[in-house]
Motif scaffolding. Structure first.
Motif, PDB file in Angstrom:
ATOM      1  N   VAL A 131       0.902  -1.152   0.574  1.00  0.00           N
ATOM      2  CA  VAL A 131      -0.334   0.208  -0.045  1.00  0.00           C
ATOM      3  C   VAL A 131       0.898   0.953   0.196  1.00  0.00           C
ATOM      4  O   VAL A 131       2.260   1.172   0.502  1.00  0.00           O
ATOM      5  CB  VAL A 131      -1.138   0.170   1.324  1.00  0.00           C
ATOM      6  CG1 VAL A 131      -2.196   1.373   1.165  1.00  0.00           C
ATOM      7  CG2 VAL A 131      -1.873  -1.356   1.244  1.00  0.00           C
ATOM      8  N   PRO A 132       0.350   2.732  -0.638  1.00  0.00           N
ATOM      9  CA  PRO A 132       1.722   3.263  -0.798  1.00  0.00           C
ATOM     10  C   PRO A 132       1.582   4.156   1.119  1.00  0.00           C
ATOM     11  O   PRO A 132       0.409   3.607   1.378  1.00  0.00           O
ATOM     12  CB  PRO A 132       0.520   4.274  -1.668  1.00  0.00           C
ATOM     13  CG  PRO A 132       0.116   3.369  -2.699  1.00  0.00           C
ATOM     14  CD  PRO A 132      -0.843   1.880  -2.151  1.00  0.00           C
ATOM     15  N   ARG A 133       2.057   4.929   0.603  1.00  0.00           N
ATOM     16  CA  ARG A 133       2.270   5.364   2.463  1.00  0.00           C
ATOM     17  C   ARG A 133       1.524   6.139   2.542  1.00  0.00           C
ATOM     18  O   ARG A 133       1.275   6.606   3.380  1.00  0.00           O
ATOM     19  CB  ARG A 133       3.831   6.201   2.095  1.00  0.00           C
ATOM     20  CG  ARG A 133       4.232   6.872   3.845  1.00  0.00           C
ATOM     21  CD  ARG A 133       5.350   7.210   3.837  1.00  0.00           C
ATOM     22  NE  ARG A 133       6.784   6.266   3.170  1.00  0.00           N
ATOM     23  CZ  ARG A 133       7.095   5.829   4.111  1.00  0.00           C
ATOM     24  NH1 ARG A 133       6.548   6.027   5.269  1.00  0.00           N
ATOM     25  NH2 ARG A 133       8.617   4.492   3.859  1.00  0.00           N
ATOM     26  N   SER A 134       0.850   6.811   1.906  1.00  0.00           N
ATOM     27  CA  SER A 134      -0.217   8.197   2.003  1.00  0.00           C
ATOM     28  C   SER A 134      -1.635   7.029   2.275  1.00  0.00           C
ATOM     29  O   SER A 134      -2.182   7.736   2.991  1.00  0.00           O
ATOM     30  CB  SER A 134      -0.551   9.180   0.725  1.00  0.00           C
ATOM     31  OG  SER A 134      -0.224   7.918  -0.672  1.00  0.00           O
ATOM     32  N   LYS A 135      -1.745   5.942   1.918  1.00  0.00           N
ATOM     33  CA  LYS A 135      -3.468   5.280   2.534  1.00  0.00           C
ATOM     34  C   LYS A 135      -2.684   4.749   3.129  1.00  0.00           C
ATOM     35  O   LYS A 135      -3.948   3.290   3.435  1.00  0.00           O
ATOM     36  CB  LYS A 135      -3.264   4.996   0.991  1.00  0.00           C
ATOM     37  CG  LYS A 135      -3.839   5.438  -0.367  1.00  0.00           C
ATOM     38  CD  LYS A 135      -3.932   4.935  -1.678  1.00  0.00           C
ATOM     39  CE  LYS A 135      -4.647   5.931  -2.510  1.00  0.00           C
ATOM     40  NZ  LYS A 135      -5.062   4.768  -4.344  1.00  0.00           N
ATOM     41  N   ARG A 136      -1.957   4.116   3.886  1.00  0.00           N
ATOM     42  CA  ARG A 136      -1.414   3.511   5.001  1.00  0.00           C
ATOM     43  C   ARG A 136      -2.020   3.504   6.243  1.00  0.00           C
ATOM     44  O   ARG A 136      -3.119   2.733   6.738  1.00  0.00           O
ATOM     45  CB  ARG A 136      -0.498   2.959   5.376  1.00  0.00           C
ATOM     46  CG  ARG A 136       0.526   2.363   4.121  1.00  0.00           C
ATOM     47  CD  ARG A 136       2.175   2.840   4.036  1.00  0.00           C
ATOM     48  NE  ARG A 136       2.634   1.844   3.055  1.00  0.00           N
ATOM     49  CZ  ARG A 136       4.664   1.331   3.772  1.00  0.00           C
ATOM     50  NH1 ARG A 136       5.235   1.982   4.435  1.00  0.00           N
ATOM     51  NH2 ARG A 136       4.999   1.023   2.394  1.00  0.00           N
ATOM     52  N   PRO A 137      -2.565   4.761   6.292  1.00  0.00           N
ATOM     53  CA  PRO A 137      -3.426   5.340   7.911  1.00  0.00           C
ATOM     54  C   PRO A 137      -4.711   4.537   8.038  1.00  0.00           C
ATOM     55  O   PRO A 137      -4.918   3.646   8.154  1.00  0.00           O
ATOM     56  CB  PRO A 137      -3.565   6.724   8.123  1.00  0.00           C
ATOM     57  CG  PRO A 137      -1.882   7.006   7.466  1.00  0.00           C
ATOM     58  CD  PRO A 137      -2.020   6.255   6.417  1.00  0.00           C
ATOM     59  N   ARG A 138      -5.311   4.740   6.653  1.00  0.00           N
ATOM     60  CA  ARG A 138      -7.053   4.537   5.703  1.00  0.00           C
ATOM     61  C   ARG A 138      -7.074   2.934   6.165  1.00  0.00           C
ATOM     62  O   ARG A 138      -7.375   2.809   7.017  1.00  0.00           O
ATOM     63  CB  ARG A 138      -7.228   4.627   4.626  1.00  0.00           C
ATOM     64  CG  ARG A 138      -8.564   4.807   4.434  1.00  0.00           C
ATOM     65  CD  ARG A 138      -9.346   5.380   3.207  1.00  0.00           C
ATOM     66  NE  ARG A 138     -10.475   4.949   2.508  1.00  0.00           N
ATOM     67  CZ  ARG A 138     -10.711   5.604   1.237  1.00  0.00           C
ATOM     68  NH1 ARG A 138     -10.303   5.939   0.408  1.00  0.00           N
ATOM     69  NH2 ARG A 138     -11.914   5.130   1.208  1.00  0.00           N
ATOM     70  N   VAL A 139      -6.317   2.558   5.497  1.00  0.00           N
ATOM     71  CA  VAL A 139      -6.224   0.790   5.065  1.00  0.00           C
ATOM     72  C   VAL A 139      -5.949   0.317   6.541  1.00  0.00           C
ATOM     73  O   VAL A 139      -6.367  -0.807   6.939  1.00  0.00           O
ATOM     74  CB  VAL A 139      -4.357   0.271   4.296  1.00  0.00           C
ATOM     75  CG1 VAL A 139      -5.088  -1.235   3.814  1.00  0.00           C
ATOM     76  CG2 VAL A 139      -5.616   0.783   2.627  1.00  0.00           C
ATOM     77  N   ALA A 140      -4.749   1.106   7.789  1.00  0.00           N
ATOM     78  CA  ALA A 140      -4.724  -0.090   8.641  1.00  0.00           C
ATOM     79  C   ALA A 140      -6.021  -0.160   9.381  1.00  0.00           C
ATOM     80  O   ALA A 140      -6.471  -1.078  10.108  1.00  0.00           O
ATOM     81  CB  ALA A 140      -3.651   0.926   9.590  1.00  0.00           C
ATOM     82  N   ALA A 141      -6.019   1.283   9.560  1.00  0.00           N
ATOM     83  CA  ALA A 141      -7.815   1.370   9.995  1.00  0.00           C
ATOM     84  C   ALA A 141      -9.447  -0.074   9.801  1.00  0.00           C
ATOM     85  O   ALA A 141      -9.744  -0.465  10.313  1.00  0.00           O
ATOM     86  CB  ALA A 141      -8.411   2.354  10.502  1.00  0.00           C
TER      87      ALA A 141
END
Length: 393
Positions: free
Chosen positions: A260-270
């Protein structure tokens, strides 16, 4: 009239007190030696009696390193009887507490040269490299006995993982894997059940490691938790066929987020955490499919594929009591031990051989296991038995 000010030189005072204690220890030990010599001779100094069994023949000096400094013992020489003392063992040159401190330094990864410097600074006498090596050997024997101890309890839950250390191998430096396993026993307390060296975390190494654990008495395992290292899953199924396998959810998250690209990791982690926050396996599986679909809509097809293919391995914990879920769905407990191991082994850098690496890791595990870590109840295992009775198992 101004009051006089009294100033103290703390360093000088400390040295004077240390010397006073050292002299007191020296005088006390020499006095005890004279008393023992008098008992063996059967007469006081210069006393002429028919009952005496031996004669005094002077003294010889002997050094003894203590925590108070180096003291000089005046060992009595006797004619007619061999002088033996219960105060200090024959050939001993250091107090036991000094030896124990040096052993602890060896196990903590302190170099031989550093131990020589520290011993001279603390106790007024240095130790040779051969002495440090013999003390290390003494400590390693105790650690090896603990590592091979029989396992006498049942362990419903077990967790395994590996840690890589650098070692010298034929003139080059390569990584060596130290495999570690912990278990929660039938009373709910954690215990380090094994540690062994492996060239790599391959199927053969894991099979040999798990077979060694079983030969020492590891039994009653209902679930293994691991990070899905190469060969671990198949080896667990082969050696412990009745045990389920739980893939660590944290490592699963890492595998997905790596795609996952770094910018989208917080959303995907949730989104990923929401899967394992569900109240049942069915709800978690449905949530996983929804997350995979959403990842595909975000054009993260590789991450979506990992969720679809591997998420089921991370839901094994749902077969067990809900109160245990938070602790058994990850291998965080063993990761915490690995951090403690790295903290100790970092000072060594590269180990001369695999045995020294294994012994230092095992010594640290023994220390942690005998601390508060192993004395706190980790799980209420009675809930596991109640759940199985309700399920008719």
């Amino acid at each position: 009239m101004p009051e006089s000010i009294v100033s103290l030189n703390e360093e000088t005072l400390r040295d004077d007190l240390r010397e006073l204690v050292r002299k007191t220890v020296e005088e006390l030990l020499n006095g005890l030696l004279e008393e023992e010599a008098g008992d063996l001779v059967g007469a006081e100094r210069y006393e002429r009696t028919a009952e005496r069994e031996a004669y005094r023949a002077g003294h010889y000096d002997r050094k003894l390193a203590t925590t108070s400094g180096e003291v000089t013992l005046r060992m009595p020489r006797l004619k007619g009887v061999r002088f033996t003392t219960a105060i200090i063992e024959r050939y001993r040159r250091r107090e036991t507490s000094v030896e124990e401190a040096m052993i602890e330094m060896c196990l903590a990864g302190v170099s031989t040269r550093r131990i020589e410097d520290v011993s001279e600074a603390l106790w007024g006498s240095s130790v040779s490299a051969s002495t440090v090596s013999s003390l290390s050997e003494k400590a390693f024997k105790a650690v090896e006995r603990w590592r091979n101890r029989p396992l006498e309890r049942a362990y419903p839950y077990a967790c395994a993982g590996g840690i890589y250390l650098r070692r010298s191998w034929g003139g080059s430096y390569e990584n060596v894997a130290v495999m570690v396993a912990i278990g929660a026993d039938d009373d709910g307390y954690r215990e380090v059940v094994g540690a062994a060296e492996g060239l790599a975390e391959s199927s053969g190494c894991w099979r040999e490691f798990l077979s060694w654990l079983r030969s020492r008495g590891l039994r009653g395992v209902r679930m293994f938790t691991g990070d899905k290292a190469a060969g671990m899953v198949g080896s667990v199924a082969e050696v412990f066929p009745g045990a389920a396998y739980q893939r660590c959810t944290v490592h699963f998250y890492r595998n997905v987020l790596a795609r996952v690209p770094r910018s989208k990791r917080p959303r995907v982690a949730a989104m990923l955490k929401a899967i394992h926050a569900m109240e049942s396996r069915e709800a978690a599986e449905a949530k996983a499919l929804a997350v995979a679909g959403e990842l595909e809509s975000l054009r993260l097809k590789e991450a979506a594929k990992v969720v679809r293919d591997d998420c089921a391995e991370t839901l094994t914990y749902t077969r067990f009591p809900r109160e245990h879920w938070r602790r058994i769905r990850t291998n965080n407990a063993i990761e915490r031990l690995n951090r403690e191991i790295r903290r100790r082994t970092r000072v060594v850098g590269t180990f001369p051989d695999g045995r020294s690496a294994l012994m230092l890791v095992t010594a640290r595990l023994k220390y942690v296991a005998e601390s508060e870590w192993g004395s706190r109840r980790y799980l209420d295992v009675t809930l596991l038995e109640e759940a199985h009775r309700e399920a008719g198992l």
